[in-house]
Design an enzyme around this catalytic site. Sequence first.
Site, PDB file in Angstrom:
ATOM      1  CE1 TYR A   1     -48.989   0.551  11.793  1.00 20.43           C
ATOM      2  CE2 TYR A   1     -49.299   1.145   9.494  1.00 20.43           C
ATOM      3  CZ  TYR A   1     -48.821   1.449  10.758  1.00 20.43           C
ATOM      4  OH  TYR A   1     -48.192   2.632  10.973  1.00 20.43           O
TER       5      TYR A   1
ATOM      6  CE  LYS B   1     -26.287 -15.808  29.406  1.00 21.69           C
ATOM      7  NZ  LYS B   1     -26.170 -16.882  30.391  1.00 21.69           N
TER       8      LYS B   1
END
Length: 486
Positions: free
Chosen positions: A109, A164
Amino acid sequence: MSITTSMILRIEIDKSLITFGEVATAIHHAGGDLVAMDMIRAGKSVIVQDLTVQLNAEDDQQLIRAVNALKGARVVHVSDSTFLAHLGGKIQVTPKTPIKNREDLSRVYTPGVARVCMAIKEDPQKAYTLTAKRNTVAVITDGTAVLGLGDIGPEASMPVMEGKAMLFKQFADVDAFPICLQTKDTEEILQIVKAISPTFGGINLEDISSPRCFEIERRLQEELDIPVFHDDQHGTAVVLLAGLLNALRLVGKSIEQIRVVVCGIGAAGAACIGMLQAAGVRSIIAVDRCGALVPGSAYGNPTLDRIAAITNPERRQGGLSEVIGGADVFIGVSGPGVLKASDLRLMAKDPIVFAMANPEPEIDPELAQPWVRVLATGRSDYPNQINNVLCFPGIFRGALDCRASCINEEMKLAAAGAIASIVMDEELNEQYIIPSIFNDKVVPRVRDAVVEAAVRTGVARRIPPEYQSGENARGSQLLQENMLMY
Ligand SMILES: NC(=O)C1=CN([C@@H]2O[C@H](COP(=O)(O)OP(=O)(O)OC[C@H]3O[C@@H](n4cnc5c(N)ncnc54)[C@H](O)[C@@H]3O)[C@@H](O)[C@H]2O)C=CC1
Ligand SMILES: CC(=O)C(=O)O
Ligand SMILES: [Mg+2]
């Protein structure tokens, strides 16, 4: 036909009034099949047990009533294992490495991340190497044609889209996000998908109703440089063709000679017809709610008009029962109960029936079985599952690996051939025309065929490692001639 499900009944039994055997018998008479039992609390007179029962989904209330009607037994709680599997959703985002200290934090970060951002700003293609884009697919729906359930809206479509995403990850290690849109407006869908596309290496459109799905897919593919694939069209068509090639191998008919009836001319049906014609089928009759489509007629629906123009050269008219006579193959991508056993008796010798509507096929497999030579459905609980899950994980694995700019017809045909090729001559039989997704050859073979076709047709933009040396060096040469390298 109904769906078999398993539920867990927490039952309190007063042993002074009723025996466990009597409860089990009542469950059996109400249509339940007792498959497991756990003691939760064993008291001197009252016990509490969890009973796992298999039953038809529609019969659960009847079963609960039957137990509650017994003197000395009471259903305290019901949990359905299918609902339990959905609690809190089925997927999550997990970091690849833990952040254990400040050094890690400043690397993944700020401030470390800033240098990486600027590298991508300098060269946006670096998003493929420095972000999750290369392995990430958006599963996008507007909730308008969810399975065969119809327009149930974006929230209700989430379980299918999460499913899915699970399949993408488990079978092909592709990271997929469900994105369910609160709009049915074609232009708005196009804008949204284009706006979010930088995050993704590919777009899988799912359960968007026809005819909007055709324009949405076409325009997105024209305007984006990542593959856009409407699974219900092409995934279904690829797997259908794979199954049909093998079914024809079994019954000894040639693809050019067969007569095919396709019922349900929506996203899946129109694409299946396109793929059948590309594979050499000459005689196709398309049937929708209005009956057989006849060339030259106007149906007030661009898809039906387009399909009418390219099918039914004999101009046969009428409902399904009137046009199915003499057909070698029935393909259903419509809804439940469309096909009757009496229709099957009118078909040619060795009928092939692919009743692919989900969750309930066009005919109950038990009813159809006596009248057909080869039967396939979209379901997991019968042999010969013709379901697009056999195709989309491997297709996207291949497309992402070679960074294909699109998924073209050659890649789809290659995928169909790859799936069909897994069933060897000595294995082929009426119950086994198509491999299971759990066959670990399926995804790699589809992936390899798709990469090969992408390289051959010049849409690959990255050299997968296996093409960089040895006998595949020709592929590498082709790639270098055809593509942008990054
Ligand atoms: N097994 C598989 O892999 C797949 C199965 N499907 C199933 O196929 C069906 C259709 O899916 P989509 O094409 O995406 O939907 P869609 O909504 O685009 O098309 C459905 C078409 O079927 C027609 N239809 C519905 N009931 C009919 C009837 N009684 N007689 C004649 N035509 C009828 C509709 O008018 C429409 O044209 C659904 O049940 C879906 O679950 C779809 C994709 C993959
Ligand atoms: C399998 C699938 O995608 C459908 O039924 O819509
Ligand atoms: Mg679908």
